[in-house]
Scaffold this motif. Structure first.
Motif, PDB file in Angstrom:
ATOM      1  N   ASP A 138       0.829  -1.213   0.000  1.00 40.41           N
ATOM      2  CA  ASP A 138       0.000   0.000   0.000  1.00 40.41           C
ATOM      3  C   ASP A 138       0.860   1.257   0.000  1.00 40.41           C
ATOM      4  OD1 ASP A 138      -2.250  -1.601   0.023  1.00 40.41           O
ATOM      5  OD2 ASP A 138      -2.632  -1.344   2.177  1.00 40.41           O
ATOM      6  N   THR A 145       2.402   1.687  -3.469  1.00 38.03           N
ATOM      7  CA  THR A 145       1.367   2.095  -4.413  1.00 38.03           C
ATOM      8  C   THR A 145       0.983   3.550  -4.190  1.00 38.03           C
ATOM      9  OG1 THR A 145       0.545  -0.164  -4.581  1.00 38.03           O
ATOM     10  CG2 THR A 145      -0.975   1.595  -5.230  1.00 38.03           C
ATOM     11  N   ARG A 204      -2.436  -4.379  -7.601  1.00 34.99           N
ATOM     12  CA  ARG A 204      -1.970  -4.407  -6.214  1.00 34.99           C
ATOM     13  C   ARG A 204      -1.289  -5.730  -5.892  1.00 34.99           C
ATOM     14  NH1 ARG A 204      -2.834  -5.988  -1.171  1.00 34.99           N
ATOM     15  NH2 ARG A 204      -2.452  -4.524   0.511  1.00 34.99           N
ATOM     16  N   ARG A 234       2.313  -6.494  -4.192  1.00 33.50           N
ATOM     17  CA  ARG A 234       2.438  -7.303  -2.977  1.00 33.50           C
ATOM     18  C   ARG A 234       3.371  -8.493  -3.192  1.00 33.50           C
ATOM     19  NH1 ARG A 234       1.426 -11.087   0.374  1.00 33.50           N
ATOM     20  NH2 ARG A 234       0.592 -10.729   2.451  1.00 33.50           N
TER      21      ARG A 234
END
Length: 194
Positions: free
Chosen positions: A90, A93, A179, A183
């Motif tokens: 997160d 990103t 995402r 990850r």
């Protein structure tokens, strides 16, 4: 005859206009004329607030670096909760999904801008250097909580994560990575430290 609109917070409006131009046209399209046209103001407005265009750009980069502080605090506060890889995915990103990739291109393409930024960021690439410190601080907190191995080298992991994140998001013209792809890279980077 007026040549533009009144600006309430000229500095911030000029910064936001510069970001839009940078995202749309890249570093080569970022000129003082493009910024003031995007902001809807006369070119003189920029020069009333900044000594020259490189001074404006240096302040833009410093302002965006300062915004990392709030993100840094939130990331550190998340230590001990959720999955480490999720928090880092997160954070990467959030960092690279913004204007950061374009700013890195801007910094690397303008010698005078880099020289001005060396006064506050003497090594590394401005913005990426500070983002690396944010990631290292978070990893240190997670290591202290026992969620990373006691011998995890956060000073090596942080730049690896920033470099990998930058590579994933480097194509500013294509779609951002999913995402799960971010990850997966984070998890692989942390595999020996978890």
């Amino acid at each position: 005859m007026p040549t533009g609109v009144a600006l309430r917070d000229a500095r911030e409006q000029l910064f936001e206009a510069a970001e839009r131009v940078l995202l749309r046209a890249g570093p080569s399209g970022l000129t003082s004329r493009a910024v003031t046209t995007e902001a809807g103001c006369a070119k003189g407005v920029l020069h009333r607030h900044f000594s020259d265009f490189d001074a404006f750009l240096a302040e833009l980069v410093r302002d965006r670096i300062a915004r990392l502080d709030a993100r840094s605090a939130a990331l550190r506060e998340s230590a001990g909760t959720g999955a480490v890889a999720d928090h880092l995915a997160d954070a990467l990103t959030d960092l690279f999904g913004s204007v950061a990739v374009a700013i890195v291109g801007l910094v690397t393409s303008r010698d005078e801008l880099r020289a001005r930024l060396r006064r506050t960021t003497p090594t590394g690439v401005p913005l990426l250097t500070e983002a690396t410190a944010v990631i290292a601080s978070y990893l240190t907190a997670e290591r202290a909580l026992g969620r990373l191995a006691a011998d995890a080298d956060v000073d090596a992991l942080a730049p690896l994560l920033i470099g990998a994140g930058h590579m994933l998001f480097a194509d500013r013209t294509g779609p951002p990575p999913e995402r799960e792809a971010v990850r997966k890279v984070v998890a692989a980077t942390l595999a020996g430290a978890a």
